[in-house]
Design a protein around this motif. Sequence first.
Motif, mmCIF file in Angstrom:
data_model
loop_
_atom_site.group_PDB
_atom_site.id
_atom_site.type_symbol
_atom_site.label_atom_id
_atom_site.label_comp_id
_atom_site.label_asym_id
_atom_site.label_seq_id
_atom_site.Cartn_x
_atom_site.Cartn_y
_atom_site.Cartn_z
ATOM 1 N N THR A 117 0.830 -1.208 0.000
ATOM 2 C CA THR A 117 0.000 0.000 0.000
ATOM 3 C C THR A 117 0.859 1.251 0.000
ATOM 4 O OG1 THR A 117 -1.746 -1.177 1.193
ATOM 5 C CG2 THR A 117 -1.826 1.226 1.255
ATOM 6 N N GLU A 118 1.914 1.247 0.785
ATOM 7 C CA GLU A 118 2.790 2.414 0.864
ATOM 8 C C GLU A 118 3.604 2.598 -0.419
ATOM 9 O OE1 GLU A 118 3.422 2.508 5.686
ATOM 10 O OE2 GLU A 118 4.481 0.991 4.492
ATOM 11 N N ILE A 119 4.007 1.513 -1.036
ATOM 12 C CA ILE A 119 4.702 1.606 -2.319
ATOM 13 C C ILE A 119 3.770 2.217 -3.366
ATOM 14 C CG2 ILE A 119 5.695 0.281 -4.232
ATOM 15 C CD1 ILE A 119 6.808 -1.659 -2.090
ATOM 16 N N ALA A 120 2.526 1.769 -3.394
ATOM 17 C CA ALA A 120 1.547 2.298 -4.355
ATOM 18 C C ALA A 120 1.311 3.788 -4.108
ATOM 19 C CB ALA A 120 0.241 1.519 -4.252
ATOM 20 N N TRP A 121 1.235 4.203 -2.828
ATOM 21 C CA TRP A 121 1.072 5.620 -2.497
ATOM 22 C C TRP A 121 2.264 6.429 -3.008
ATOM 23 C CZ3 TRP A 121 4.052 9.063 0.207
ATOM 24 C CH2 TRP A 121 3.468 10.297 0.527
ATOM 25 N N TYR A 122 3.460 5.932 -2.782
ATOM 26 C CA TYR A 122 4.657 6.648 -3.200
ATOM 27 C C TYR A 122 4.747 6.735 -4.720
ATOM 28 C CZ TYR A 122 9.370 8.491 -2.754
ATOM 29 O OH TYR A 122 10.474 9.306 -2.798
ATOM 30 N N GLU A 123 4.311 5.703 -5.416
ATOM 31 C CA GLU A 123 4.281 5.759 -6.882
ATOM 32 C C GLU A 123 3.369 6.892 -7.350
ATOM 33 O OE1 GLU A 123 5.215 1.164 -8.209
ATOM 34 O OE2 GLU A 123 3.199 1.634 -7.516
ATOM 35 N N LYS A 124 2.248 7.082 -6.672
ATOM 36 C CA LYS A 124 1.351 8.199 -7.012
ATOM 37 C C LYS A 124 2.023 9.537 -6.715
ATOM 38 C CE LYS A 124 -2.857 5.614 -6.163
ATOM 39 N NZ LYS A 124 -3.947 5.376 -5.230
ATOM 40 N N LEU A 125 2.735 9.608 -5.596
ATOM 41 C CA LEU A 125 3.431 10.845 -5.243
ATOM 42 C C LEU A 125 4.463 11.212 -6.302
ATOM 43 C CD1 LEU A 125 3.890 13.077 -3.055
ATOM 44 C CD2 LEU A 125 5.725 11.612 -2.180
ATOM 45 N N MET A 126 5.162 10.216 -6.824
ATOM 46 C CA MET A 126 6.201 10.474 -7.825
ATOM 47 C C MET A 126 5.638 11.002 -9.144
ATOM 48 S SD MET A 126 9.203 9.978 -6.519
ATOM 49 C CE MET A 126 8.389 10.995 -5.286
ATOM 50 N N ASP A 127 4.345 10.874 -9.351
ATOM 51 C CA ASP A 127 3.702 11.421 -10.544
ATOM 52 C C ASP A 127 3.392 12.911 -10.407
ATOM 53 O OD1 ASP A 127 3.790 8.982 -11.862
ATOM 54 O OD2 ASP A 127 1.781 8.397 -11.206
ATOM 55 N N GLU A 128 3.571 13.447 -9.215
ATOM 56 C CA GLU A 128 3.271 14.861 -8.956
ATOM 57 C C GLU A 128 4.479 15.742 -9.302
ATOM 58 O OE1 GLU A 128 0.268 15.821 -8.157
ATOM 59 O OE2 GLU A 128 -0.560 13.830 -7.757
ATOM 60 N N GLN A 129 4.221 17.028 -9.429
ATOM 61 C CA GLN A 129 5.267 18.005 -9.737
ATOM 62 C C GLN A 129 6.127 18.292 -8.500
ATOM 63 O OE1 GLN A 129 5.865 19.387 -12.835
ATOM 64 N NE2 GLN A 129 4.373 17.853 -13.474
ATOM 65 N N ASP A 130 7.410 18.532 -8.716
ATOM 66 C CA ASP A 130 8.332 18.817 -7.610
ATOM 67 C C ASP A 130 7.869 19.979 -6.755
ATOM 68 O OD1 ASP A 130 9.924 16.804 -8.536
ATOM 69 O OD2 ASP A 130 11.465 18.114 -9.359
ATOM 70 N N VAL A 131 7.458 21.051 -7.397
ATOM 71 C CA VAL A 131 7.050 22.246 -6.657
ATOM 72 C C VAL A 131 5.886 21.931 -5.720
ATOM 73 C CG1 VAL A 131 5.514 23.141 -8.465
ATOM 74 C CG2 VAL A 131 6.613 24.720 -6.862
ATOM 75 N N ASP A 132 4.974 21.075 -6.159
ATOM 76 C CA ASP A 132 3.848 20.683 -5.308
ATOM 77 C C ASP A 132 4.311 19.810 -4.146
ATOM 78 O OD1 ASP A 132 2.041 22.044 -6.955
ATOM 79 O OD2 ASP A 132 1.748 20.284 -8.229
ATOM 80 N N ILE A 133 5.151 18.826 -4.444
ATOM 81 C CA ILE A 133 5.660 17.942 -3.388
ATOM 82 C C ILE A 133 6.401 18.762 -2.330
ATOM 83 C CG2 ILE A 133 7.280 16.072 -2.850
ATOM 84 C CD1 ILE A 133 6.649 14.925 -5.658
ATOM 85 N N MET A 134 7.236 19.698 -2.784
ATOM 86 C CA MET A 134 7.990 20.542 -1.845
ATOM 87 C C MET A 134 7.036 21.374 -0.981
ATOM 88 S SD MET A 134 11.366 20.076 -2.581
ATOM 89 C CE MET A 134 12.256 21.560 -2.215
#
Length: 104
Positions: free
Chosen positions: A57-74
């Motif tokens: 579940t956590e791997i799947a969540w992180y895969e979704k996070l990696m699809d986001e833009q850097d500026v948003d993640i930051m």
Amino acid sequence: ENACRPFGVLSKTGKLVVDRETRIKRLRFRSWHRGTKEADLMVGGFFDRFSSQWDETEIAWYEKLMDEQDVDIMAWATGSAAPPSHLVGSMLTMQRLDFISIPQ
């Protein structure tokens, strides 16, 4: 019969099945090659610190996070913006920044 693929196995239903090791390697690369040094340190450091403990579940969540833009993640990580509902949860703990090793 399953056909071998470079990054997984094609199932009988035609879906590409990727093993955990390959997914983690791919996520490690994506974490450390974000586009800016700051994002590399924050996202890559977070990955290095916590990924060995992640379940499916956590791997799947992180895969979704990696699809986001850097500026948003930051922004989400520093708390200057609220993350979207599909990313809200205990995994988005980057704002502590205690996982980044800063040379003295």
